[in-house]
Design a protein around this motif. Structure first.
Motif, PDB file in Angstrom:
ATOM      1  N   PRO A 312       0.801  -1.230   0.000  1.00  0.00           N
ATOM      2  CA  PRO A 312       0.000   0.000   0.000  1.00  0.00           C
ATOM      3  C   PRO A 312       0.835   1.282   0.000  1.00  0.00           C
ATOM      4  N   ILE A 313       0.247   2.326  -0.543  1.00  0.00           N
ATOM      5  CA  ILE A 313       0.807   3.661  -0.356  1.00  0.00           C
ATOM      6  C   ILE A 313       0.283   4.127   0.989  1.00  0.00           C
ATOM      7  N   VAL A 314       1.182   4.183   1.954  1.00  0.00           N
ATOM      8  CA  VAL A 314       0.773   4.414   3.337  1.00  0.00           C
ATOM      9  C   VAL A 314       0.553   5.902   3.585  1.00  0.00           C
ATOM     10  N   PHE A 315       1.449   6.711   3.008  1.00  0.00           N
ATOM     11  CA  PHE A 315       1.338   8.165   3.156  1.00  0.00           C
ATOM     12  C   PHE A 315       1.625   8.830   1.818  1.00  0.00           C
ATOM     13  N   VAL A 316       1.055  10.013   1.687  1.00  0.00           N
ATOM     14  CA  VAL A 316       1.354  10.852   0.526  1.00  0.00           C
ATOM     15  C   VAL A 316       1.835  12.197   1.059  1.00  0.00           C
ATOM     16  N   GLY A 317       3.012  12.636   0.614  1.00  0.00           N
ATOM     17  CA  GLY A 317       3.541  13.947   1.008  1.00  0.00           C
ATOM     18  C   GLY A 317       3.035  14.997   0.043  1.00  0.00           C
ATOM     19  N   THR A 318       2.458  16.067   0.582  1.00  0.00           N
ATOM     20  CA  THR A 318       1.820  17.049  -0.302  1.00  0.00           C
ATOM     21  C   THR A 318       2.371  18.461  -0.092  1.00  0.00           C
ATOM     22  N   GLY A 319       3.580  18.578   0.435  1.00  0.00           N
ATOM     23  CA  GLY A 319       4.148  19.911   0.633  1.00  0.00           C
ATOM     24  C   GLY A 319       5.282  19.851   1.631  1.00  0.00           C
ATOM     25  N   GLN A 320       5.712  21.025   2.085  1.00  0.00           N
ATOM     26  CA  GLN A 320       6.921  21.062   2.904  1.00  0.00           C
ATOM     27  C   GLN A 320       6.657  21.354   4.378  1.00  0.00           C
ATOM     28  N   THR A 321       5.381  21.463   4.775  1.00  0.00           N
ATOM     29  CA  THR A 321       5.132  21.699   6.207  1.00  0.00           C
ATOM     30  C   THR A 321       4.763  20.370   6.878  1.00  0.00           C
ATOM     31  N   TYR A 322       4.802  20.386   8.208  1.00  0.00           N
ATOM     32  CA  TYR A 322       4.547  19.133   8.938  1.00  0.00           C
ATOM     33  C   TYR A 322       3.145  18.583   8.688  1.00  0.00           C
ATOM     34  N   ALA A 323       2.231  19.460   8.372  1.00  0.00           N
ATOM     35  CA  ALA A 323       0.842  19.001   8.177  1.00  0.00           C
ATOM     36  C   ALA A 323       0.610  18.432   6.782  1.00  0.00           C
ATOM     37  N   ASP A 324       1.608  18.534   5.913  1.00  0.00           N
ATOM     38  CA  ASP A 324       1.412  18.102   4.519  1.00  0.00           C
ATOM     39  C   ASP A 324       1.630  16.600   4.333  1.00  0.00           C
ATOM     40  N   LEU A 325       0.855  15.842   5.033  1.00  0.00           N
ATOM     41  CA  LEU A 325       0.934  14.383   4.945  1.00  0.00           C
ATOM     42  C   LEU A 325      -0.497  13.855   4.868  1.00  0.00           C
ATOM     43  N   ARG A 326      -0.754  12.996   3.905  1.00  0.00           N
ATOM     44  CA  ARG A 326      -2.117  12.524   3.667  1.00  0.00           C
ATOM     45  C   ARG A 326      -2.147  11.013   3.510  1.00  0.00           C
ATOM     46  N   ASN A 327      -3.356  10.488   3.544  1.00  0.00           N
ATOM     47  CA  ASN A 327      -3.573   9.118   3.072  1.00  0.00           C
ATOM     48  C   ASN A 327      -3.812   9.190   1.585  1.00  0.00           C
ATOM     49  N   LEU A 328      -3.578   8.104   0.914  1.00  0.00           N
ATOM     50  CA  LEU A 328      -3.850   8.088  -0.517  1.00  0.00           C
ATOM     51  C   LEU A 328      -5.357   8.029  -0.726  1.00  0.00           C
ATOM     52  N   ASP A 329      -5.840   8.891  -1.592  1.00  0.00           N
ATOM     53  CA  ASP A 329      -7.240   8.827  -1.965  1.00  0.00           C
ATOM     54  C   ASP A 329      -7.313   8.132  -3.330  1.00  0.00           C
ATOM     55  N   ALA A 330      -7.557   6.825  -3.280  1.00  0.00           N
ATOM     56  CA  ALA A 330      -7.500   6.029  -4.509  1.00  0.00           C
ATOM     57  C   ALA A 330      -8.491   6.554  -5.548  1.00  0.00           C
ATOM     58  N   LYS A 331      -9.661   6.941  -5.082  1.00  0.00           N
ATOM     59  CA  LYS A 331     -10.700   7.428  -5.989  1.00  0.00           C
ATOM     60  C   LYS A 331     -10.225   8.673  -6.742  1.00  0.00           C
ATOM     61  N   ALA A 332      -9.619   9.598  -5.997  1.00  0.00           N
ATOM     62  CA  ALA A 332      -9.141  10.838  -6.616  1.00  0.00           C
ATOM     63  C   ALA A 332      -8.047  10.538  -7.639  1.00  0.00           C
ATOM     64  N   VAL A 333      -7.169   9.597  -7.292  1.00  0.00           N
ATOM     65  CA  VAL A 333      -6.085   9.241  -8.215  1.00  0.00           C
ATOM     66  C   VAL A 333      -6.666   8.655  -9.503  1.00  0.00           C
ATOM     67  N   VAL A 334      -7.627   7.773  -9.357  1.00  0.00           N
ATOM     68  CA  VAL A 334      -8.221   7.147 -10.543  1.00  0.00           C
ATOM     69  C   VAL A 334      -8.929   8.202 -11.398  1.00  0.00           C
ATOM     70  N   HIS A 335      -9.612   9.124 -10.748  1.00  0.00           N
ATOM     71  CA  HIS A 335     -10.279  10.202 -11.496  1.00  0.00           C
ATOM     72  C   HIS A 335      -9.271  11.021 -12.293  1.00  0.00           C
ATOM     73  N   LEU A 336      -8.181  11.379 -11.639  1.00  0.00           N
ATOM     74  CA  LEU A 336      -7.172  12.206 -12.315  1.00  0.00           C
ATOM     75  C   LEU A 336      -6.540  11.461 -13.484  1.00  0.00           C
ATOM     76  N   LEU A 337      -6.393  10.173 -13.303  1.00  0.00           N
ATOM     77  CA  LEU A 337      -5.769   9.359 -14.341  1.00  0.00           C
ATOM     78  C   LEU A 337      -6.676   9.235 -15.555  1.00  0.00           C
ATOM     79  N   MET A 338      -7.954   9.223 -15.333  1.00  0.00           N
ATOM     80  CA  MET A 338      -8.872   8.915 -16.430  1.00  0.00           C
ATOM     81  C   MET A 338      -9.490  10.141 -17.076  1.00  0.00           C
ATOM     82  N   GLN A 339      -9.191  11.304 -16.537  1.00  0.00           N
ATOM     83  CA  GLN A 339      -9.859  12.469 -17.142  1.00  0.00           C
ATOM     84  C   GLN A 339      -9.170  12.863 -18.449  1.00  0.00           C
TER      85      GLN A 339
END
Ligand code: GDP
Ligand code: MG
Length: 339
Positions: A312-339
């Motif tokens: 699994p993708i356990v974390f996703v880094g989304t910037g340079q501050t401490y709060a910029d850590l996310r879970n992977l949103d599989a749905k969002a990734v699939v949407h972005l891939l298919m648009q």
């Protein structure tokens, strides 16, 4: 920011005929699809996946899995074709990105705490991908969950690596001072300077954590190229000797084919250099995908990395501050891939 926020605001209005799905307009309607109908379309779809950074080999594999599902399907109209294709693709991609095994780090840390054993996580990967920065974000997240963290400075190679971690420890303790946590300092640095054996330092850090009731040990390691045999061997040794509870591969979301090469070789090195039996060979257990904020819709690395490791993708880094850590949103990734 959640991953949903990176969807285009007009996402829901993107018509089923736009972008990728216009490719399927050429499919003859009202007949049963055969290989010659779908081949040219899937070829274009493959190119599109590659353009979004899915590794070429994996794009091909995804296309053949979609192909087998499409051939023999009877479709009555263009709309029928697009919805069959969309559903087939979504299903394949969602299946790929949905972890087969649920990884709940907070639960596992709690269990380790109960057993009076610090929970250890190793961060590994090539140079500059964001290992140390995201290790600090993971510390922040753990501290917010009231766990005490010991950071083990096992990058004894790159000048400034230890100081970088010391600065993070300083900032993290300023954000979460002992007054907020019953007088306890929430994060410490375990360091032995430079040039020493990283596996030894990790071992001493874990010992130190056990004696001083830290809940988690986060092991920072030096960046290494996947083809550098001595350094890969050293990483395998660190993992073999210390048996961390979790080994995270840190990789940049920016990479395409390169991601696959890195992962295959890191995994191979861990397998080859461990003399343990198959049952307890430590491989990569999960992925931390960094710099997700820099890739627009080129989300293919998420697909490639999961495909290669099955982890699994356990974390996703989304910037340079401490709060910029996310879970992977599989749905969002699939949407972005298919648009
Ligand atoms: N934009 C962005 N930059 C990041 C992210 N994670 C790390 N970085 C940056 O990448 C650079 C390298 O990070 P560092 O943690 O030192 O990499 P390491 O060599 O793997 O330990 C630094 O400038 C970080 O601020 C992220 O999620 N987004
Ligand atoms: Mg580093």
């Amino acid at each position: 920011m959640s991953l949903y926020n990176i969807l285009p605001s007009n996402f829901n209005e993107i018509s089923s005929c736009s972008g990728l799905f216009s490719l399927f307009q050429s499919l003859v309607s009202g007949k049963t699809l055969d290989a010659s109908d779908v081949a040219p379309v899937l070829e274009k779809f493959r190119d599109l996946l590659i353009a979004k950074n899915v590794a070429a080999e994996i794009a091909s594999k995804l296309c053949s899995s979609v192909e087998t599902k499409l051939i023999g399907k009877h479709v009555g109209s263009f709309e029928g074709v697009t919805s069959v294709v969309r559903a087939t693709l979504t299903e394949s991609l969602m299946l790929l990105l949905t972890p087969k095994r649920r990884l709940d780090i907070l639960r596992d840390v709690r269990e380790a705490q109960h057993n009076r054993k610090p929970y250890a996580i190793t961060f590994c990967g090539v140079n500059g991908v964001g290992k140390s920065t995201n290790l600090a974000k993971v510390s922040f997240w753990l501290i917010e969950n009231n766990f005490r963290v010991l950071i083990a400075a096992c990058d004894t190679f790159r000048a400034g690596a230890v100081e970088q971690l010391r600065t993070h420890v300083h900032h993290l303790n300023a954000l979460h001072p002992p007054e907020k946590h019953g007088g306890k300092t929430m994060v410490h640095l375990y360091e032995q300077g430079y040039g020493k054996d990283a596996a030894d330092i990790a071992r001493m850090a874990i010992d130190h954590a056990r004696k001083h009731t830290f809940d988690v040990v986060l092991i920072d390691t030096a960046g290494r190229m996947q083809d550098n045999e001595p350094l890969m061997r050293a990483l395998a040794k660190l993992i073999l000797v210390n048996e961390p509870d979790l080994t995270l591969f840190v990789g940049e979301a920016l990479v395409g084919n390169e991601a696959v090469d890195q992962l295959v070789k890191f995994n191979k090195a861990l397998a080859n250099h461990s003399n343990a039996t198959n049952a307890n060979t430590h491989m990569i257990d999960g992925i931390l995908l960094t710099k997700f904020d820099t890739i627009d819709d080129k989300v293919g690395a998420a697909i490639s990395m999961t495909y290669i490791t099955g982890q699994p993708i356990v974390f996703v880094g989304t910037g340079q501050t401490y709060a910029d850590l996310r879970n992977l949103d599989a749905k969002a990734v699939v949407h972005l891939l298919m648009q």
